[in-house]
Design an enzyme around this catalytic site. Structure first.
Site, PDB file in Angstrom:
ATOM      1  CE  LYS A 136      -5.817 -16.559  -9.483  1.00  0.00           C
ATOM      2  NZ  LYS A 136      -4.386 -16.491  -9.816  1.00  0.00           N
ATOM      3  CD  GLU A 187      -5.314 -32.277 -10.755  1.00  0.00           C
ATOM      4  OE1 GLU A 187      -4.690 -32.647  -9.725  1.00  0.00           O
ATOM      5  OE2 GLU A 187      -4.772 -31.809 -11.761  1.00  0.00           O
ATOM      6  CB  CYS A 195      -0.680 -32.533  -9.396  1.00  0.00           C
ATOM      7  SG  CYS A 195      -1.317 -32.813 -11.043  1.00  0.00           S
ATOM      8  CD  GLU A 232       1.643 -31.709  -4.383  1.00  0.00           C
ATOM      9  OE1 GLU A 232       0.991 -30.813  -3.836  1.00  0.00           O
ATOM     10  OE2 GLU A 232       1.324 -32.228  -5.461  1.00  0.00           O
TER      11      GLU A 232
HETATM   12  P1  NAI Z   1      -1.809 -22.549  -4.869  1.00  0.00           P
HETATM   13  O1  NAI Z   1      -2.776 -23.621  -4.646  1.00  0.00           O
HETATM   14  O2  NAI Z   1      -1.711 -21.449  -3.873  1.00  0.00           O
HETATM   15  O3  NAI Z   1      -2.103 -21.846  -6.277  1.00  0.00           O
HETATM   16  C1  NAI Z   1      -2.872 -22.365  -7.306  1.00  0.00           C
HETATM   17  C2  NAI Z   1      -3.814 -21.277  -7.827  1.00  0.00           C
HETATM   18  O4  NAI Z   1      -4.750 -20.899  -6.833  1.00  0.00           O
HETATM   19  C3  NAI Z   1      -3.144 -19.976  -8.242  1.00  0.00           C
HETATM   20  O5  NAI Z   1      -3.787 -19.480  -9.384  1.00  0.00           O
HETATM   21  C4  NAI Z   1      -3.390 -19.068  -7.057  1.00  0.00           C
HETATM   22  O6  NAI Z   1      -3.383 -17.700  -7.384  1.00  0.00           O
HETATM   23  C5  NAI Z   1      -4.779 -19.486  -6.646  1.00  0.00           C
HETATM   24  N1  NAI Z   1      -5.132 -19.218  -5.255  1.00  0.00           N
HETATM   25  C6  NAI Z   1      -4.318 -19.130  -4.184  1.00  0.00           C
HETATM   26  N2  NAI Z   1      -5.039 -18.905  -3.073  1.00  0.00           N
HETATM   27  C7  NAI Z   1      -6.335 -18.871  -3.444  1.00  0.00           C
HETATM   28  C8  NAI Z   1      -7.572 -18.698  -2.747  1.00  0.00           C
HETATM   29  N3  NAI Z   1      -7.610 -18.528  -1.432  1.00  0.00           N
HETATM   30  N4  NAI Z   1      -8.712 -18.736  -3.441  1.00  0.00           N
HETATM   31  C9  NAI Z   1      -8.704 -18.943  -4.767  1.00  0.00           C
HETATM   32  N5  NAI Z   1      -7.575 -19.093  -5.480  1.00  0.00           N
HETATM   33  C10 NAI Z   1      -6.409 -19.077  -4.832  1.00  0.00           C
HETATM   34  O7  NAI Z   1      -0.400 -23.177  -5.069  1.00  0.00           O
HETATM   35  P2  NAI Z   1       1.030 -22.468  -4.854  1.00  0.00           P
HETATM   36  O8  NAI Z   1       1.070 -21.640  -3.626  1.00  0.00           O
HETATM   37  O9  NAI Z   1       1.363 -21.789  -6.090  1.00  0.00           O
HETATM   38  O10 NAI Z   1       1.966 -23.732  -4.607  1.00  0.00           O
HETATM   39  C11 NAI Z   1       2.109 -24.262  -3.287  1.00  0.00           C
HETATM   40  C12 NAI Z   1       2.127 -25.763  -3.298  1.00  0.00           C
HETATM   41  O11 NAI Z   1       0.892 -26.237  -3.814  1.00  0.00           O
HETATM   42  C13 NAI Z   1       3.148 -26.393  -4.205  1.00  0.00           C
HETATM   43  O12 NAI Z   1       4.382 -26.519  -3.612  1.00  0.00           O
HETATM   44  C14 NAI Z   1       2.530 -27.718  -4.476  1.00  0.00           C
HETATM   45  O13 NAI Z   1       2.815 -28.602  -3.429  1.00  0.00           O
HETATM   46  C15 NAI Z   1       1.064 -27.422  -4.516  1.00  0.00           C
HETATM   47  N6  NAI Z   1       0.565 -27.253  -5.882  1.00  0.00           N
HETATM   48  C16 NAI Z   1      -0.059 -28.304  -6.440  1.00  0.00           C
HETATM   49  C17 NAI Z   1      -0.506 -28.219  -7.734  1.00  0.00           C
HETATM   50  C18 NAI Z   1      -1.186 -29.361  -8.375  1.00  0.00           C
HETATM   51  O14 NAI Z   1      -1.364 -29.372  -9.588  1.00  0.00           O
HETATM   52  N7  NAI Z   1      -1.615 -30.353  -7.643  1.00  0.00           N
HETATM   53  C19 NAI Z   1      -0.297 -27.035  -8.551  1.00  0.00           C
HETATM   54  C20 NAI Z   1       0.331 -25.950  -7.848  1.00  0.00           C
HETATM   55  C21 NAI Z   1       0.750 -26.095  -6.569  1.00  0.00           C
END
Ligand code: NAI
Length: 794
Positions: free
Chosen positions: A192, A266, A300, A397
């Site tokens: 996804k 990750e 990240c 972050e």
């Molecule tokens: P997120 O962690 O919500 O999204 C990442 C993925 O997880 C997306 O595909 C989303 O649809 C999915 N997702 C969201 N809730 C889920 C759940 N309960 N169960 C399974 N999958 C789920 O990140 P978001 O909201 O897009 O970004 C928020 C903050 O997260 C950013 O500001 C940043 O600080 C951090 N982030 C860190 C990343 C990294 O690579 N370490 C990447 C993206 C966001």
């Protein structure tokens, strides 16, 4: 006008990349996409769609399906159905498919790069020169692993159906990091993509069709967090691989705790960028530009905390500000742009909010006077100075182009500041002294350390975090292990919960004229025998019901003391492997000295034959791990740059061990010995069935030069002690080898600090079988790989 004057006034003209081919592809699909399931496009069962837009203009690019539980179910069924045929292919056939995917990505590289930039807002320079080449490299590298799989991972088998959830910052690259190792190891996939950036994953679906990948091997479902959640909770998924926020990672860990799903996470980071006074400052500033302004800081492993040696801070800030004034911000499709658009409004607002909070907490905010486009989602590069190490902008972050600057005086202070966060993903160290750089790199809690370079990635070098940045690696040999399991373990029966049948009666004591001397067993904490805080003991009986003695009833306080002692003993991790090996051999020697008395006592619980086997195999097991101690080495990778990457295997830290009930001595040694052989310190809960073994073991340890606190033993009610251990925030990993309930409990209770978990999943392990009871499978859980990248040449 002189040439010099002309040169000084020269301006960049617009250099836009042509988006027509990417837009034509969207048009060809009517700008509307279903899910990619069983090799074909499928409309969403519940009929919902959502829009994906170009963040640099706000224009709609396409509508994509919102995945429901029905869609997830249909994708998982397709992956399950495809599994047997996919697994029956030869490694070479897998390799050919992966090779074809790599080739096809290369052939479509410009289309993919433009599509990525349109959907994400990142500069085309980055998607074209970094993201897409790394995608191709990942598939090439893993085509190679597929080819070698049986030779290099004999005895291992694929997890099965893998659910993968990826973020929006490197959409296609994260897809490659997930799909390539999964396919190379014989898994089938449901992936996804993030809701903000689904398009390149859908383009990849088409590439799968183009290379003739068998239907159902890769399935792509689009949707938001609820779709991800449905995938995580689907009962027929064997493994979840997630990249994204720590918050969602924690939720996923909780949601999978009651299942046998293997999990790799990750997560976020707050990575330090450390500059020493002897660094080549101009190079360091260029590194910093990449470190924090690459992909608008939505990375990240972004070097978001600048730690400057105080003596050089003023000069450095001047250089950074000068360089920031030359950064070009604008339409991401322009080839001369450094900083593109932020992916979504919600992210832009979050960045804004955090910067305001930083200023309110005392930071000074500086932004260059460069043009900011009036349309689209842009945030200027930002430098926050005078940041307090405890303030929000130093700890959270931000995921945007914001650098928080602090100073330090000594290398030691730099390390302390660098490690002063719950995260541990990456770090940069800039110094012309190789000694200082490596000395500091070794002390940093981070999965990747770049010395005099930054943001280098390669498929051969595992990437992943320490602490709350997650666990598991992507890339390299260790990345493949995330998608494999020992074949015997996958098919192991449930652990037997009935009492062990005694195979031979214990021998009766010969001297019956005098009562035996009371044998008092104590806890063992920090190298000392300790009475339990509770002041209580509990009876331990033999298989025939005879009272064998009393064991101390440990409680929370004892566990806390043991954790403290184990933490204090962490110098064990820095001892040379040769020294650790010597201590382990000495433990074996001293156990051997007492073999008869220990086997005699143990026989009252497990019978004579098993008791003798536990002692003699136990001695062998210690020998094995003494042998491994100086052989379970890291590696040196040769990524395709002028670099080497030293893949160091570092101990995880302090580990809580719940030892198996059924083999009180051998089970204990089978967990404790691998853990300490690689430099961890442990708090072990010995078998509740025969905790009196503790008394024998500490006598062995006390005479074996084992430093105080390396092994701590707390006896008591295993379930209670396990709860305290699992919830303890100062433990880095917990291993639980009990029943299914125990395995689920430790996973659930340990979500707080995201400590690593290793369990038998409630399955029986034959500790007497070399193949099951010892070796790399255990060792692999005792370490985390830190890749230290070092450039060479001019
Ligand atoms: P997120 O962690 O919500 O999204 C990442 C993925 O997880 C997306 O595909 C989303 O649809 C999915 N997702 C969201 N809730 C889920 C759940 N309960 N169960 C399974 N999958 C789920 O990140 P978001 O909201 O897009 O970004 C928020 C903050 O997260 C950013 O500001 C940043 O600080 C951090 N982030 C860190 C990343 C990294 O690579 N370490 C990447 C993206 C966001």
């Amino acid at each position: 006008m002189s040439i010099v004057e002309k040169f000084m006034t020269m301006e960049y003209g617009p250099a836009p990349e042509d988006p027509r081919e990417a837009l034509a592809w969207l048009d060809c699909h009517g700008r509307r996409f279903g899910h990619f399931i069983h090799g074909a496009w499928q409309a969403p069962a519940a009929g919902g769609y959502f829009e994906t837009t170009d963040p640099s203009t706000g224009e709609k690019l396409a509508t994509v399906a919102q995945g429901s539980t029905l869609d997830v179910d249909s994708a998982v069924k397709a992956a399950r159905a495809a599994l047997p045929a996919w697994q029956s292919l030869t490694p070479h056939a897998h390799a050919r498919y992966l090779y074809a995917l790599a080739r096809q990505v290369q052939k479509h590289s410009r289309w993919l790069a433009v599509l990525e930039t349109l959907d994400n807002g990142k500069p085309i320079r980055e998607s074209r020169d970094i993201d897409i080449p790394l995608v191709a490299r990942h598939f090439y590298h893993h085509a190679g692993w597929a080819q070698l799989l049986e030779q290099e991972f004999s005895g291992y088998t694929a997890c099965g159906v893998v659910g993968q959830i990826i973020p929006w910052n490197f959409p296609l690259l994260m897809l490659a990091w997930k799909i390539a190792p999964a396919l190379a190891t014989g898994n089938t996939v449901v992936l996804k993509p993030a809701e903000f950036t689904p398009l390149t994953a859908l383009a990849f679906a088409q590439i799968c069709q183009e290379v003739g990948l068998p239907a159902g091997v890769v399935n792509i479902i689009t949707g938001d967090g609820s779709t991800g959640e449905a995938l995580v909770k689907h009962p027929d998924v064997d493994k979840i691989a997630f990249t994204g926020s720590t918050e969602v990672g924690r939720a996923i860990r909780k949601a999978t705790a009651q299942s046998h799903k293997k999990l790799s996470l990750e997560l976020g980071g707050k990575s330090p960028f450390i500059i020493f006074e002897d660094a080549d400052l101009d190079s360091a500033v260029e590194g910093l530009v990449d470190g924090i302004w690459f992909n608008q800081g939505q990375v990240c492993c972004a070097g978001s905390r600048l730690l400057m040696q105080e003596s050089t801070a003023e000069k450095l800030i001047g250089k950074i500000q000068d360089r920031m004034n030359t950064l070009r911000m604008g339409p991401p499709l322009d080839k001369a742009i450094d900083i593109g658009a932020i992916v979504a409004r919600v992210q832009l607002e979050r960045i804004q909010r955090l910067v305001e909070q930083g200023v309110a907490e005392g930071a000074t905010c500086w932004q260059p006077s460069i043009p900011v486009p009036s349309r689209g989602l842009y945030f200027p590069p930002t430098l926050l100075c005078n940041v307090h190490p405890a303030s929000a902008v130093a700890q959270q972050e931000i995921f945007g182009p914001v650098l928080a600057a602090m100073t330090f005086r000594t290398p030691r202070e730099a390390v302390e500041l660098a490690n002063n966060t719950v995260y541990g993903l990456a770090a940069c160290v800039w110094s012309e002294s190789i000694n200082v750089s490596l000395h500091v790199a070794a002390q940093l809690k981070a999965g990747v350390v770049w010395v005099n370079c930054t943001n280098l990635f390669d498929a051969a070098c595992g990437f992943g975090g320490y602490r709350e940045s997650g666990y598991g690696r992507e890339g390299g040999r260790e990345g493949l292990l995330e998608y494999l399991e020992p074949a015997w373990f996958k098919n192991a029966p449930p652990v037997h919960t009935t009492p062990l049948a005694i195979d031979q009666p214990p021998e009766e004591p010969t001297d019956t004229t005098a009562p035996p001397i009371d044998r008092t067993v104590k806890l063992y904490i920090g190298g000392k025998q300790a009475r339990p805080d509770s002041g209580y003991s509990f009876e331990v009986r033999g298989a025939d019901g005879r009272l064998l003695g009393e064991a101390p009833l440990g409680n929370r306080k004892d566990i806390r003391n043991a954790v403290e002692a184990a933490r204090k003993a962490e110098g064990w991790g820095q001892a040379t492997a040769h020294s650790r090996a010597q201590v382990l051999y000495y433990v074996a020697e001293n156990l051997s000295q007492r073999r008869e008395e220990i086997a005699g006592r143990l026989s009252a619980v497990v019978g004579k034959r098993q008791a003798e086997a536990e002692v003699s195999l136990g001695i062998e097991r210690i020998f094995s791990y003494a042998a491994w101690a100086d052989k379970y080495d890291g590696a040196v990778h040769n990524p395709p740059f002028h670099n080497v990457a030293l893949a160091m295997k570092e101990p995880i830290g302090t580990v809580g061990l719940i030892c198996p009930a059924d083999a009180p001595l051998l089970g204990f040694l089978s967990l404790v010995m691998p853990a300490i052989s690689t430099g961890n310190t442990v708090i072990a809960i010995p078998s509740e069935k025969y905790p009196l073994i503790t008394g024998d073991l500490y006598q062995v340890f006390e005479t074996s030069d084992l430093p105080d606190g390396v092994v701590n033993m707390v006896t008591g009610r295993a379930a209670e002690l396990m709860k305290t251990l699992a919830e303890h925030d100062d433990i880095d990993a917990i291993w639980c080898f009990a029943d299914e309930v125990g395995a689920a409990a430790v996973k659930t209770l340990s979500v707080g600090n995201l400590k690593q978990v290793f369990t038998n999943e409630g399955r029986a392990i034959d500790w007497f079988d070399l193949k099951q009871g010892e070796g790399r499978w255990f060792l692999d859980h005792t370490v985390q790989v830190k890749n230290i990248w070092i450039p060479y040449g001019e």
